[in-house]
Design a protein around this motif. Structure first.
Motif, PDB file in Angstrom:
ATOM      1  N   ALA A  51       0.681  -1.307   0.153  1.00  0.00           N
ATOM      2  CA  ALA A  51       0.007  -0.061  -0.026  1.00  0.00           C
ATOM      3  C   ALA A  51       0.820   1.343  -0.036  1.00  0.00           C
ATOM      4  N   HIS A  52       0.805   2.104  -0.969  1.00  0.00           N
ATOM      5  CA  HIS A  52       1.639   3.356  -1.038  1.00  0.00           C
ATOM      6  C   HIS A  52       0.776   4.079  -2.134  1.00  0.00           C
ATOM      7  N   SER A  53       1.368   5.377  -2.122  1.00  0.00           N
ATOM      8  CA  SER A  53       0.981   6.464  -2.944  1.00  0.00           C
ATOM      9  C   SER A  53       1.924   6.817  -4.123  1.00  0.00           C
ATOM     10  N   ILE A  54       1.438   7.214  -5.298  1.00  0.00           N
ATOM     11  CA  ILE A  54       2.526   7.603  -6.290  1.00  0.00           C
ATOM     12  C   ILE A  54       2.115   9.044  -6.832  1.00  0.00           C
ATOM     13  N   GLU A  55       3.098   9.985  -6.916  1.00  0.00           N
ATOM     14  CA  GLU A  55       2.868  11.179  -7.467  1.00  0.00           C
ATOM     15  C   GLU A  55       3.812  11.581  -8.323  1.00  0.00           C
ATOM     16  N   SER A  56       3.420  11.835  -9.758  1.00  0.00           N
ATOM     17  CA  SER A  56       4.162  12.296 -11.013  1.00  0.00           C
ATOM     18  C   SER A  56       3.585  13.400 -11.735  1.00  0.00           C
ATOM     19  N   LEU A  57       3.017  14.467 -10.959  1.00  0.00           N
ATOM     20  CA  LEU A  57       1.821  15.418 -11.762  1.00  0.00           C
ATOM     21  C   LEU A  57       1.049  14.829 -12.600  1.00  0.00           C
ATOM     22  N   GLU A 114     -16.020 -12.031 -18.494  1.00  0.00           N
ATOM     23  CA  GLU A 114     -15.923 -12.486 -19.693  1.00  0.00           C
ATOM     24  C   GLU A 114     -15.391 -11.564 -20.917  1.00  0.00           C
ATOM     25  N   GLN A 115     -15.158 -10.301 -20.662  1.00  0.00           N
ATOM     26  CA  GLN A 115     -14.639  -9.494 -21.416  1.00  0.00           C
ATOM     27  C   GLN A 115     -13.238  -8.912 -21.166  1.00  0.00           C
ATOM     28  N   PRO A 116     -12.226  -9.808 -20.948  1.00  0.00           N
ATOM     29  CA  PRO A 116     -10.943  -9.092 -20.587  1.00  0.00           C
ATOM     30  C   PRO A 116     -10.393  -8.121 -21.301  1.00  0.00           C
ATOM     31  N   VAL A 117      -9.579  -7.446 -20.771  1.00  0.00           N
ATOM     32  CA  VAL A 117      -8.841  -6.331 -21.554  1.00  0.00           C
ATOM     33  C   VAL A 117      -7.605  -6.396 -21.137  1.00  0.00           C
ATOM     34  N   TRP A 118      -6.362  -6.545 -21.986  1.00  0.00           N
ATOM     35  CA  TRP A 118      -5.067  -6.938 -21.719  1.00  0.00           C
ATOM     36  C   TRP A 118      -3.975  -5.492 -21.825  1.00  0.00           C
ATOM     37  N   ILE A 119      -3.351  -5.204 -20.944  1.00  0.00           N
ATOM     38  CA  ILE A 119      -2.328  -4.333 -21.110  1.00  0.00           C
ATOM     39  C   ILE A 119      -0.991  -5.060 -21.888  1.00  0.00           C
ATOM     40  N   THR A 120      -0.973  -4.925 -23.024  1.00  0.00           N
ATOM     41  CA  THR A 120       0.117  -5.456 -23.976  1.00  0.00           C
ATOM     42  C   THR A 120       1.429  -4.518 -24.243  1.00  0.00           C
ATOM     43  N   GLY A 121       1.235  -3.432 -23.993  1.00  0.00           N
ATOM     44  CA  GLY A 121       2.446  -2.396 -24.286  1.00  0.00           C
ATOM     45  C   GLY A 121       2.472  -1.262 -23.250  1.00  0.00           C
ATOM     46  N   ILE A 122       3.948  -1.119 -22.909  1.00  0.00           N
ATOM     47  CA  ILE A 122       3.970  -0.034 -21.736  1.00  0.00           C
ATOM     48  C   ILE A 122       5.449   0.781 -22.131  1.00  0.00           C
ATOM     49  N   GLY A 123       5.416   2.002 -22.214  1.00  0.00           N
ATOM     50  CA  GLY A 123       6.461   2.936 -22.632  1.00  0.00           C
ATOM     51  C   GLY A 123       6.340   3.995 -21.659  1.00  0.00           C
ATOM     52  N   GLN A 124       7.566   4.346 -21.218  1.00  0.00           N
ATOM     53  CA  GLN A 124       7.676   5.418 -20.198  1.00  0.00           C
ATOM     54  C   GLN A 124       9.056   6.167 -20.691  1.00  0.00           C
ATOM     55  N   LYS A 125       9.105   7.553 -20.435  1.00  0.00           N
ATOM     56  CA  LYS A 125      10.245   8.201 -20.777  1.00  0.00           C
ATOM     57  C   LYS A 125      10.358   9.542 -20.166  1.00  0.00           C
ATOM     58  N   THR A 126      11.539   9.882 -19.407  1.00  0.00           N
ATOM     59  CA  THR A 126      11.663  11.238 -18.503  1.00  0.00           C
ATOM     60  C   THR A 126      12.827  12.018 -19.454  1.00  0.00           C
ATOM     61  N   ILE A 127      12.499  12.884 -19.721  1.00  0.00           N
ATOM     62  CA  ILE A 127      13.543  13.858 -20.460  1.00  0.00           C
ATOM     63  C   ILE A 127      14.294  14.746 -19.147  1.00  0.00           C
ATOM     64  N   SER A 128      13.486  15.240 -18.812  1.00  0.00           N
ATOM     65  CA  SER A 128      14.035  16.274 -17.642  1.00  0.00           C
ATOM     66  C   SER A 128      13.169  16.527 -16.741  1.00  0.00           C
ATOM     67  N   SER A 176       9.731  13.018 -25.477  1.00  0.00           N
ATOM     68  CA  SER A 176       9.348  11.741 -24.514  1.00  0.00           C
ATOM     69  C   SER A 176       8.233  11.030 -24.924  1.00  0.00           C
ATOM     70  N   THR A 177       7.396  11.647 -25.665  1.00  0.00           N
ATOM     71  CA  THR A 177       6.041  10.938 -26.164  1.00  0.00           C
ATOM     72  C   THR A 177       6.524  10.215 -27.118  1.00  0.00           C
ATOM     73  N   MET A 201       1.202  12.493 -19.967  1.00  0.00           N
ATOM     74  CA  MET A 201       2.132  13.110 -19.880  1.00  0.00           C
ATOM     75  C   MET A 201       2.050  14.386 -18.535  1.00  0.00           C
ATOM     76  N   SER A 202       3.411  14.908 -18.360  1.00  0.00           N
ATOM     77  CA  SER A 202       3.505  15.750 -17.464  1.00  0.00           C
ATOM     78  C   SER A 202       4.253  16.892 -17.905  1.00  0.00           C
ATOM     79  N   ALA A 203       4.153  18.053 -17.113  1.00  0.00           N
ATOM     80  CA  ALA A 203       4.723  19.355 -17.365  1.00  0.00           C
ATOM     81  C   ALA A 203       5.694  19.440 -18.822  1.00  0.00           C
ATOM     82  N   ALA A 204       4.819  19.915 -19.732  1.00  0.00           N
ATOM     83  CA  ALA A 204       5.211  20.228 -21.169  1.00  0.00           C
ATOM     84  C   ALA A 204       5.930  18.950 -21.808  1.00  0.00           C
ATOM     85  N   ALA A 205       5.531  17.851 -21.254  1.00  0.00           N
ATOM     86  CA  ALA A 205       5.825  16.468 -22.127  1.00  0.00           C
ATOM     87  C   ALA A 205       7.414  16.153 -21.634  1.00  0.00           C
ATOM     88  N   THR A 206       7.701  16.765 -20.283  1.00  0.00           N
ATOM     89  CA  THR A 206       9.097  16.317 -20.006  1.00  0.00           C
ATOM     90  C   THR A 206       9.119  14.977 -19.473  1.00  0.00           C
TER      91      THR A 206
END
Length: 369
Positions: free
Chosen positions: A73-79, A217-231, A245-246, A355-360
């Protein structure tokens, strides 16, 4: 690595209500369990809270309120991309075997401190997001000979689509003239070019393949993940008319899912401001540089809800910690053919861009039936 899917979700209307953050969180989680009464709460072994609120210990507080005693159990903050980052964390817990079922709840108040990034002193006194948005808008208009009227189609389209979203903050439609003549905030930004901070919450449950198949009966799967932080600061090594970053996050997500952008049937795009939607469409590969607005105009003219079917951030409202989760819920509903009047035809693959903060920083998810 275990297969991970979306089992259930819950939403609150987005509004300007003055409520405690704990109450807001509880509402969407309660909505989730009320609509999915077969889920055994004892199976929830992780609870993640996505928020920029300054309140403490929110994940254990939420766990107690809903009657769960999780291992994690924890929190996540990323704007602004706190929500999708929380989903990525939940995915990681499940795929690694540390958890089988994870509840992610995102919530924000209209006065969230996450609207301002104090670190970004490069803005001097101009720390509010409208100033980076204004710089982006000026740069994009200049580079591609774009007019105010051209950009105004973005909020016109998204407010129109938000009319079909029962949880959206906006219930009005606007013309190009309405947008151009709305209150002037900067030389290049009008009030109706902006998404609005608001109060709202969204909850979603991710689970392992065994639990998904057992419970839906209607599964939805997460098949792709991408993350990038520039600054953190938007002036460092960044273009002012595209989102690096996008682009990088999308390439990673599509590669993981073994898809190309032409396989995407519908997408939720982080349109914090009008200029963000065409810039994101170009950076994701839906359109060539400078041609994103052509795509948007064509969708608007043909009443095609492919991009931002729920009305985007501009139409729906932008409760920071809940936004990425709400976007993911929308794509899930589209894949399950449960989006009612917002439904896009023949949806098999969907994409979320948050995205966050001007796509940083950007997060991109690919979902499939």
């Amino acid at each position: 690595m275990k297969k991970v899917g979306i089992l259930a979700y819950g939403l609150t209307p987005f509004s300007k209500e003055d409520e405690k953050i704990e109450s807001i969180l509880l509402k969407s989680a309660k909505n989730l369990f009320e609509n999915n009464s077969d889920i055994n709460r004892n199976d929830v072994d992780a609870v993640l809270v996505s928020t920029n609120n300054n309140a403490k210990y929110l994940s254990p507080v939420l766990s107690e309120m809903i009657g769960v005693q999780p291992k994690i159990a924890h929190s996540i903050e990323s704007l602004c991309n706190s929500g999708t980052n929380s989903i990525v964390s939940a995915y990681s817990y499940i795929s690694s075997g540390l958890a089988e079922m994870v509840l992610i709840s995102g919530a924000e108040r209209y006065d969230s401190p996450g609207q301002i990034l104090e670190w970004d002193n490069s803005r001097g006194e101009y720390k509010h997001p409208i100033y980076w948005a204004s710089i982006f808008t000026k740069s994009y208009k200049r580079e591609f000979s774009i007019s105010e009227e051209d950009l105004a189609v973005v909020p016109v389209k998204n407010h129109k689509q938000a009319k079909e979203n029962p949880n959206a903050m906006s219930d009005k439609t606007y013309s190009v003239n309405d947008v151009v003549n709305s209150k002037k905030l900067t030389d290049d930004l009008r009030l109706l070019d902006c998404s609005r901070p608001c109060t709202g919450s969204a909850s979603i449950i991710l689970a392992s393949e065994d639990l998904i198949k057992k419970n839906t009966e209607q599964p939805v799967w997460i098949t792709g993940i991408g993350q990038k932080t520039i600054s953190a600061g938007f002036t460092k090594n960044m273009s002012l008319s595209s989102m690096e970053s996008t682009k990088l996050a999308c390439n990673t997500a599509l590669k993981m899912a073994n898809k190309t952008i032409t396989d995407i049937d519908t997408a939720e795009i982080h349109d914090a401001f009008s200029v963000c939607e065409p810039m994101a469409l170009e950076s994701l590969g839906f359109a060539k540089a400078g041609k994103g607005l052509n795509t948007i105009k064509d969708l608007h003219d043909t009443n095609n809800f492919k991009i931002n079917p729920r009305g985007g951030l501009i139409g729906s409202g932008h409760p920071l910690g809940a936004t990425g989760i709400a976007q993911t819920i929308e794509i899930t509903q589209q894949l399950q053919s449960k989006a009612n009047k917002r439904q896009v035809d023949n949806v098999n693959v969907g994409l979320i861009h948050n995205m966050s903060a001007a796509a940083t920083s950007s997060t991109v998810l690919v979902l499939e039936k």
